[in-house]
Motif scaffolding. Structure first.
Motif, PDB file in Angstrom:
ATOM      1  N   LYS A  28       0.841  -1.202   0.000  1.00  0.00           N
ATOM      2  CA  LYS A  28       0.000   0.000   0.000  1.00  0.00           C
ATOM      3  C   LYS A  28       0.875   1.250   0.000  1.00  0.00           C
ATOM      4  CE  LYS A  28      -3.835  -2.059   2.544  1.00  0.00           C
ATOM      5  NZ  LYS A  28      -4.604  -2.030   3.794  1.00  0.00           N
ATOM      6  N   GLU A  29       1.932   1.196   0.802  1.00  0.00           N
ATOM      7  CA  GLU A  29       2.841   2.340   0.875  1.00  0.00           C
ATOM      8  C   GLU A  29       3.535   2.578  -0.458  1.00  0.00           C
ATOM      9  OE1 GLU A  29       5.465   1.709   4.201  1.00  0.00           O
ATOM     10  OE2 GLU A  29       3.779   1.548   5.600  1.00  0.00           O
ATOM     11  N   MET A  30       3.930   1.499  -1.142  1.00  0.00           N
ATOM     12  CA  MET A  30       4.585   1.653  -2.442  1.00  0.00           C
ATOM     13  C   MET A  30       3.636   2.259  -3.466  1.00  0.00           C
ATOM     14  SD  MET A  30       6.965  -1.637  -2.981  1.00  0.00           S
ATOM     15  CE  MET A  30       7.899  -2.286  -1.634  1.00  0.00           C
ATOM     16  N   ALA A  31       2.385   1.804  -3.463  1.00  0.00           N
ATOM     17  CA  ALA A  31       1.402   2.372  -4.389  1.00  0.00           C
ATOM     18  C   ALA A  31       1.216   3.858  -4.101  1.00  0.00           C
ATOM     19  CB  ALA A  31       0.073   1.631  -4.272  1.00  0.00           C
ATOM     20  N   GLN A  32       1.159   4.213  -2.830  1.00  0.00           N
ATOM     21  CA  GLN A  32       1.008   5.621  -2.461  1.00  0.00           C
ATOM     22  C   GLN A  32       2.239   6.425  -2.872  1.00  0.00           C
ATOM     23  OE1 GLN A  32      -1.875   7.023  -1.077  1.00  0.00           O
ATOM     24  NE2 GLN A  32      -0.815   8.888  -1.685  1.00  0.00           N
ATOM     25  N   MET A  33       3.420   5.819  -2.749  1.00  0.00           N
ATOM     26  CA  MET A  33       4.653   6.507  -3.152  1.00  0.00           C
ATOM     27  C   MET A  33       4.650   6.799  -4.650  1.00  0.00           C
ATOM     28  SD  MET A  33       7.602   4.626  -0.791  1.00  0.00           S
ATOM     29  CE  MET A  33       8.605   4.431  -2.216  1.00  0.00           C
ATOM     30  N   VAL A  34       4.215   5.833  -5.451  1.00  0.00           N
ATOM     31  CA  VAL A  34       4.159   6.038  -6.902  1.00  0.00           C
ATOM     32  C   VAL A  34       3.151   7.138  -7.220  1.00  0.00           C
ATOM     33  CG1 VAL A  34       3.535   4.988  -9.111  1.00  0.00           C
ATOM     34  CG2 VAL A  34       4.939   3.722  -7.482  1.00  0.00           C
ATOM     35  N   HIS A  35       2.005   7.086  -6.578  1.00  0.00           N
ATOM     36  CA  HIS A  35       0.983   8.125  -6.767  1.00  0.00           C
ATOM     37  C   HIS A  35       1.563   9.499  -6.436  1.00  0.00           C
ATOM     38  CE1 HIS A  35      -2.847  10.277  -6.336  1.00  0.00           C
ATOM     39  NE2 HIS A  35      -2.406  10.677  -5.156  1.00  0.00           N
ATOM     40  N   ASP A  36       2.182   9.612  -5.273  1.00  0.00           N
ATOM     41  CA  ASP A  36       2.741  10.894  -4.843  1.00  0.00           C
ATOM     42  C   ASP A  36       3.842  11.370  -5.787  1.00  0.00           C
ATOM     43  OD1 ASP A  36       1.004  10.778  -2.681  1.00  0.00           O
ATOM     44  OD2 ASP A  36       2.554  10.196  -1.239  1.00  0.00           O
ATOM     45  N   GLN A  37       4.688  10.448  -6.219  1.00  0.00           N
ATOM     46  CA  GLN A  37       5.761  10.792  -7.151  1.00  0.00           C
ATOM     47  C   GLN A  37       5.179  11.339  -8.450  1.00  0.00           C
ATOM     48  OE1 GLN A  37       8.280   7.502  -8.368  1.00  0.00           O
ATOM     49  NE2 GLN A  37       8.825   8.563 -10.252  1.00  0.00           N
ATOM     50  N   CYS A  38       4.162  10.677  -8.968  1.00  0.00           N
ATOM     51  CA  CYS A  38       3.586  11.085 -10.250  1.00  0.00           C
ATOM     52  C   CYS A  38       2.813  12.400 -10.128  1.00  0.00           C
ATOM     53  CB  CYS A  38       2.717   9.969 -10.820  1.00  0.00           C
ATOM     54  SG  CYS A  38       3.702   8.530 -11.338  1.00  0.00           S
ATOM     55  N   ILE A  39       2.186  12.630  -8.988  1.00  0.00           N
ATOM     56  CA  ILE A  39       1.547  13.935  -8.748  1.00  0.00           C
ATOM     57  C   ILE A  39       2.629  15.016  -8.764  1.00  0.00           C
ATOM     58  CG2 ILE A  39       0.469  15.375  -6.958  1.00  0.00           C
ATOM     59  CD1 ILE A  39      -1.628  13.701  -8.099  1.00  0.00           C
ATOM     60  N   GLY A  40       3.736  14.743  -8.075  1.00  0.00           N
ATOM     61  CA  GLY A  40       4.827  15.709  -8.015  1.00  0.00           C
ATOM     62  C   GLY A  40       5.451  15.986  -9.370  1.00  0.00           C
TER      63      GLY A  40
END
Length: 136
Positions: free
Chosen positions: A26-38
């Protein structure tokens, strides 16, 4: 495909579909989401809108956000080519039963670049099965 990409893909699909998965995925999915938003500056409202079938054709940030997600998953190459088999080959069986028909229906989606391809692919996925469409 890189192990992180595999974990992110599984985590993203499982996280979005409510399947019980380990917290690290879950944390990895959130990290990818956050990275792509950034990286893209896509708005949370635009991303959420896709879950309701709203795909604004003039939102380049959303299009590139979707490409970023798929690139991080290893499903769109740097050259902007879709690898639909990347989804099916690593997806947990219970998710595959639901998502593989959608992916198979959309595997021949094209676009002039990676952002448009990802956008068109998402429109196709949504139209194939709005009830089970998901995005992180």
């Amino acid at each position: 495909m890189k192990p992180l990409h595999v974990l992110c893909l599984i985590g993203a699909f499982a996280f979005a579909s409510g399947v019980d998965i380990p917290d690290e995925l879950k944390e990895m999915a959130q990290m990818v989401h956050d990275q792509c938003i950034g990286e893209t500056g896509a708005s949370a409202d635009a991303i959420e809108g896709t879950k309701k079938g709203v795909f604004p054709a003039d939102d380049q940030k959303l299009k590139c956000y979707l490409k970023c997600i798929y690139s991080n998953m290893g499903a769109i190459s740097d050259e902007g080519e879709l690898d639909a088999e990347a989804f099916g080959s690593i997806m947990p069986e219970e998710l595959g039963r639901v998502l593989n028909p959608m992916i198979n229906k959309c595997k021949d989606t094209t676009g002039p670049d990676g952002c448009e391809l990802a956008f068109n692919f998402n429109i196709c996925l949504y139209n194939a099965d709005p009830k089970n469409y998901l995005v992180i």
